[in-house]
Scaffold this motif. Structure first.
Motif, PDB file in Angstrom:
ATOM      1  N   HIS A 119     -11.078   5.276   2.659  1.00 13.56           N
ATOM      2  CA  HIS A 119     -10.834   6.365   1.712  1.00 13.56           C
ATOM      3  C   HIS A 119      -9.350   6.396   1.364  1.00 13.56           C
ATOM      4  CE1 HIS A 119     -14.866   8.011   2.590  1.00 13.56           C
ATOM      5  NE2 HIS A 119     -14.599   7.682   3.836  1.00 13.56           N
ATOM      6  N   SER A 120      -9.044   6.326   0.082  1.00 16.85           N
ATOM      7  CA  SER A 120      -7.657   6.358  -0.368  1.00 16.85           C
ATOM      8  C   SER A 120      -7.181   7.791  -0.539  1.00 16.85           C
ATOM      9  CB  SER A 120      -7.512   5.611  -1.700  1.00 16.85           C
ATOM     10  OG  SER A 120      -6.202   5.773  -2.205  1.00 16.85           O
ATOM     11  N   LEU A 121      -6.066   8.110   0.111  1.00 23.44           N
ATOM     12  CA  LEU A 121      -5.399   9.405  -0.029  1.00 23.44           C
ATOM     13  C   LEU A 121      -3.968   9.117  -0.490  1.00 23.44           C
ATOM     14  CD1 LEU A 121      -6.591  10.960   3.370  1.00 23.44           C
ATOM     15  CD2 LEU A 121      -7.677  11.185   1.125  1.00 23.44           C
ATOM     16  N   SER A 122      -3.851   8.588  -1.677  1.00 28.51           N
ATOM     17  CA  SER A 122      -2.629   7.940  -2.130  1.00 28.51           C
ATOM     18  C   SER A 122      -1.427   8.882  -2.223  1.00 28.51           C
ATOM     19  CB  SER A 122      -2.881   7.303  -3.503  1.00 28.51           C
ATOM     20  OG  SER A 122      -1.728   6.670  -3.975  1.00 28.51           O
ATOM     21  N   ILE A 123      -0.361   8.522  -1.500  1.00 26.06           N
ATOM     22  CA  ILE A 123       0.946   9.153  -1.629  1.00 26.06           C
ATOM     23  C   ILE A 123       1.941   8.028  -1.870  1.00 26.06           C
ATOM     24  CG2 ILE A 123       2.733  10.555  -0.524  1.00 26.06           C
ATOM     25  CD1 ILE A 123       0.551  11.800   1.219  1.00 26.06           C
ATOM     26  N   GLU A 124       2.512   7.983  -3.053  1.00 30.46           N
ATOM     27  CA  GLU A 124       3.414   6.885  -3.387  1.00 30.46           C
ATOM     28  C   GLU A 124       4.694   6.974  -2.550  1.00 30.46           C
ATOM     29  OE1 GLU A 124       2.700   4.348  -5.180  1.00 30.46           O
ATOM     30  OE2 GLU A 124       0.781   5.076  -5.966  1.00 30.46           O
ATOM     31  N   PRO A 125       5.214   5.823  -2.123  1.00 24.77           N
ATOM     32  CA  PRO A 125       6.406   5.792  -1.258  1.00 24.77           C
ATOM     33  C   PRO A 125       7.688   5.978  -2.065  1.00 24.77           C
ATOM     34  CG  PRO A 125       5.668   3.569  -1.677  1.00 24.77           C
ATOM     35  CD  PRO A 125       4.669   4.480  -2.366  1.00 24.77           C
ATOM     36  N   THR A 126       8.025   7.213  -2.394  1.00 27.05           N
ATOM     37  CA  THR A 126       9.157   7.489  -3.282  1.00 27.05           C
ATOM     38  C   THR A 126      10.488   7.043  -2.695  1.00 27.05           C
ATOM     39  OG1 THR A 126       9.272   9.734  -2.371  1.00 27.05           O
ATOM     40  CG2 THR A 126       7.994   9.420  -4.388  1.00 27.05           C
ATOM     41  N   ILE A 127      10.597   7.013  -1.377  1.00 29.40           N
ATOM     42  CA  ILE A 127      11.868   6.629  -0.763  1.00 29.40           C
ATOM     43  C   ILE A 127      12.255   5.207  -1.158  1.00 29.40           C
ATOM     44  CG2 ILE A 127      10.734   5.853   1.364  1.00 29.40           C
ATOM     45  CD1 ILE A 127      14.206   7.525   1.100  1.00 29.40           C
ATOM     46  N   VAL A 128      11.282   4.330  -1.313  1.00 37.31           N
ATOM     47  CA  VAL A 128      11.557   2.948  -1.705  1.00 37.31           C
ATOM     48  C   VAL A 128      12.188   2.908  -3.091  1.00 37.31           C
ATOM     49  CG1 VAL A 128      10.522   0.701  -2.182  1.00 37.31           C
ATOM     50  CG2 VAL A 128       9.715   2.068  -0.243  1.00 37.31           C
ATOM     51  N   GLN A 129      11.622   3.698  -4.015  1.00 40.22           N
ATOM     52  CA  GLN A 129      12.155   3.742  -5.374  1.00 40.22           C
ATOM     53  C   GLN A 129      13.553   4.336  -5.398  1.00 40.22           C
ATOM     54  OE1 GLN A 129      10.516   2.578  -8.275  1.00 40.22           O
ATOM     55  NE2 GLN A 129      12.587   2.827  -9.107  1.00 40.22           N
ATOM     56  N   VAL A 130      13.751   5.402  -4.653  1.00 36.28           N
ATOM     57  CA  VAL A 130      15.056   6.058  -4.617  1.00 36.28           C
ATOM     58  C   VAL A 130      16.132   5.106  -4.108  1.00 36.28           C
ATOM     59  CG1 VAL A 130      16.407   7.858  -3.437  1.00 36.28           C
ATOM     60  CG2 VAL A 130      14.169   8.412  -4.405  1.00 36.28           C
ATOM     61  N   ILE A 131      15.853   4.452  -3.011  1.00 37.07           N
ATOM     62  CA  ILE A 131      16.839   3.537  -2.431  1.00 37.07           C
ATOM     63  C   ILE A 131      17.066   2.334  -3.343  1.00 37.07           C
ATOM     64  CG2 ILE A 131      17.178   1.898  -0.535  1.00 37.07           C
ATOM     65  CD1 ILE A 131      16.103   4.032   1.345  1.00 37.07           C
ATOM     66  N   GLY A 132      15.998   1.834  -3.941  1.00 31.74           N
ATOM     67  CA  GLY A 132      16.145   0.720  -4.881  1.00 31.74           C
ATOM     68  C   GLY A 132      17.020   1.087  -6.065  1.00 31.74           C
ATOM     69  N   ASP A 133      16.826   2.294  -6.603  1.00 32.31           N
ATOM     70  CA  ASP A 133      17.633   2.744  -7.742  1.00 32.31           C
ATOM     71  C   ASP A 133      19.095   2.892  -7.355  1.00 32.31           C
ATOM     72  OD1 ASP A 133      15.351   2.793  -9.274  1.00 32.31           O
ATOM     73  OD2 ASP A 133      15.093   4.969  -9.186  1.00 32.31           O
ATOM     74  N   LEU A 134      19.349   3.432  -6.170  1.00 28.78           N
ATOM     75  CA  LEU A 134      20.731   3.606  -5.721  1.00 28.78           C
ATOM     76  C   LEU A 134      21.429   2.257  -5.555  1.00 28.78           C
ATOM     77  CD1 LEU A 134      20.251   6.462  -3.097  1.00 28.78           C
ATOM     78  CD2 LEU A 134      21.538   6.621  -5.236  1.00 28.78           C
ATOM     79  N   MET A 135      20.721   1.312  -4.972  1.00 29.47           N
ATOM     80  CA  MET A 135      21.325   0.000  -4.769  1.00 29.47           C
ATOM     81  C   MET A 135      21.549  -0.721  -6.095  1.00 29.47           C
ATOM     82  SD  MET A 135      19.383  -1.287  -1.307  1.00 29.47           S
ATOM     83  CE  MET A 135      20.315  -2.824  -1.308  1.00 29.47           C
ATOM     84  N   SER A 136      20.609  -0.567  -7.029  1.00 25.34           N
ATOM     85  CA  SER A 136      20.774  -1.183  -8.349  1.00 25.34           C
ATOM     86  C   SER A 136      21.977  -0.619  -9.085  1.00 25.34           C
ATOM     87  CB  SER A 136      19.511  -0.970  -9.191  1.00 25.34           C
ATOM     88  OG  SER A 136      18.400  -1.616  -8.604  1.00 25.34           O
ATOM     89  N   ALA A 137      22.281   0.659  -8.800  1.00 32.12           N
ATOM     90  CA  ALA A 137      23.433   1.305  -9.421  1.00 32.12           C
ATOM     91  C   ALA A 137      24.740   0.988  -8.698  1.00 32.12           C
ATOM     92  CB  ALA A 137      23.217   2.815  -9.465  1.00 32.12           C
ATOM     93  N   GLY A 138      24.659   0.149  -7.653  1.00 28.24           N
ATOM     94  CA  GLY A 138      25.863  -0.245  -6.935  1.00 28.24           C
ATOM     95  C   GLY A 138      26.280   0.683  -5.821  1.00 28.24           C
ATOM     96  N   HIS A 139      25.406   1.611  -5.448  1.00 26.81           N
ATOM     97  CA  HIS A 139      25.763   2.545  -4.376  1.00 26.81           C
ATOM     98  C   HIS A 139      25.711   1.841  -3.022  1.00 26.81           C
ATOM     99  CE1 HIS A 139      26.246   6.576  -2.680  1.00 26.81           C
ATOM    100  NE2 HIS A 139      25.385   6.204  -1.741  1.00 26.81           N
ATOM    101  N   GLN A 140      26.736   2.031  -2.215  1.00 28.76           N
ATOM    102  CA  GLN A 140      26.783   1.459  -0.872  1.00 28.76           C
ATOM    103  C   GLN A 140      26.140   2.450   0.107  1.00 28.76           C
ATOM    104  OE1 GLN A 140      27.924  -1.725  -0.147  1.00 28.76           O
ATOM    105  NE2 GLN A 140      27.925  -1.843  -2.395  1.00 28.76           N
ATOM    106  N   LEU A 141      24.918   2.183   0.457  1.00 28.99           N
ATOM    107  CA  LEU A 141      24.159   3.116   1.277  1.00 28.99           C
ATOM    108  C   LEU A 141      24.700   3.196   2.695  1.00 28.99           C
ATOM    109  CD1 LEU A 141      20.451   2.386   0.340  1.00 28.99           C
ATOM    110  CD2 LEU A 141      21.670   4.516  -0.060  1.00 28.99           C
ATOM    111  N   THR A 142      24.803   4.421   3.202  1.00 27.86           N
ATOM    112  CA  THR A 142      25.140   4.643   4.608  1.00 27.86           C
ATOM    113  C   THR A 142      23.913   5.164   5.333  1.00 27.86           C
ATOM    114  OG1 THR A 142      25.774   6.961   4.294  1.00 27.86           O
ATOM    115  CG2 THR A 142      27.481   5.276   3.904  1.00 27.86           C
ATOM    116  N   GLY A 143      23.989   5.176   6.649  1.00 23.67           N
ATOM    117  CA  GLY A 143      22.906   5.764   7.427  1.00 23.67           C
ATOM    118  C   GLY A 143      22.685   7.213   7.083  1.00 23.67           C
ATOM    119  N   GLU A 144      23.787   7.948   6.846  1.00 21.50           N
ATOM    120  CA  GLU A 144      23.681   9.370   6.497  1.00 21.50           C
ATOM    121  C   GLU A 144      22.968   9.556   5.160  1.00 21.50           C
ATOM    122  OE1 GLU A 144      26.406   7.864   7.545  1.00 21.50           O
ATOM    123  OE2 GLU A 144      26.639   8.806   9.523  1.00 21.50           O
ATOM    124  N   ASP A 145      23.214   8.651   4.214  1.00 14.15           N
ATOM    125  CA  ASP A 145      22.504   8.716   2.932  1.00 14.15           C
ATOM    126  C   ASP A 145      21.003   8.614   3.143  1.00 14.15           C
ATOM    127  OD1 ASP A 145      24.848   8.804   1.388  1.00 14.15           O
ATOM    128  OD2 ASP A 145      24.973   6.617   1.265  1.00 14.15           O
TER     129      ASP A 145
END
Length: 237
Positions: A72-98
């Motif tokens: 049974h599918s109870l779909s919740i899209e993994p938004t964190i992946v998109q958020v982090i991908g967008d930040l990295m594409s924009a050149g953001h240097q991710l920290t652990g705190e981020d």
């Protein structure tokens, strides 16, 4: 029987003192990379129902490899992946705190945007206590919150809920070699922290006045449903 692959697979009854029925509820990472022996071991547990919190692309790329089960599918899209991908594409240097901050937002989103999925989850659990495994991709976030809700609905104390949640850090084995994340950011993303789950329960407190209000009004678990859950998933002796 111990199941080693998927690595984050475990009986929800094992690590709490509340007398849950063993062999009824299992939490896991995804079931799309099993070999025949892995699948045989899971089938030998009597599992007949799989509740899958993964998004559409996640499911398509790694379909359940356990034969003869109802998925049974109870779909919740993994938004964190998109958020982090967008930040990295924009050149953001991710920290652990981020990453901690974005994970906290993800968990607040479980409460504020995905409660209907967790209500569906409980709807399946209320139908019967046939052996069931629920999972997402890593079995740590969507699955971790679902497990926390089940345990709280069965009156498991918060400290035991957190203990089960943090076991993921000991059990989960993920290969991060293909990820282009700074090491400190990857370390946060590949595990769980109390601050993540606490963010969800803070949102519950803010929006529903506490877990009892959320179970009742957010998930539709009123007195009859709570009694049914206890009947199905708690040992009577």
């Amino acid at each position: 029987m111990a199941v080693n692959n998927p690595s984050n697979f475990r009986d929800l009854s094992t690590f709490v003192e509340r007398p849950l029925r063993p062999g009824t509820l299992y939490r896991s990472d995804h079931l799309g990379a099993l070999d025949e022996d892995d699948a045989r071991q899971i089938r030998a547990l009597g599992i007949r129902r799989v509740l899958d919190f993964r998004g559409m692309r996640e499911r398509e790329s790694a379909r359940c490899q356990v034969p003869d089960v109802a998925v049974h599918s109870l779909s919740i899209e993994p938004t964190i992946v998109q958020v982090i991908g967008d930040l990295m594409s924009a050149g953001h240097q991710l920290t652990g705190e981020d990453v901690v901050a974005h994970m906290q937002d993800t968990y607040r989103g479980f409460v504020r945007h995905s409660s209907h999925r967790f209500a569906e989850f409980f709807g399946h659990l209320l139908q019967s206590n046939e052996p069931t495994v629920f999972h997402c991709t890593a079995g740590k976030d969507r699955t971790g919150f679902a497990a926390a809700l089940v345990l709280r609905a069965l009156d498991v104390p918060p400290e035991e809920v957190m203990r089960d949640y943090l076991l993921t850090n000991e059990r989960l084995k993920m290969d991060s070699s293909g990820w282009k994340l700074p090491p400190q950011a990857a370390k946060v993303l590949l595990g769980v922290q109390p601050a993540f789950l606490e963010a969800a329960f803070e949102a519950i407190e803010q929006d529903y006045g506490g877990i009892e209000g959320y179970l009742r009004y957010g998930l539709g678990l009123r007195d009859p449903e709570r009694a049914r859950l206890r009947e199905l998933y708690l040992r009577t002796a």
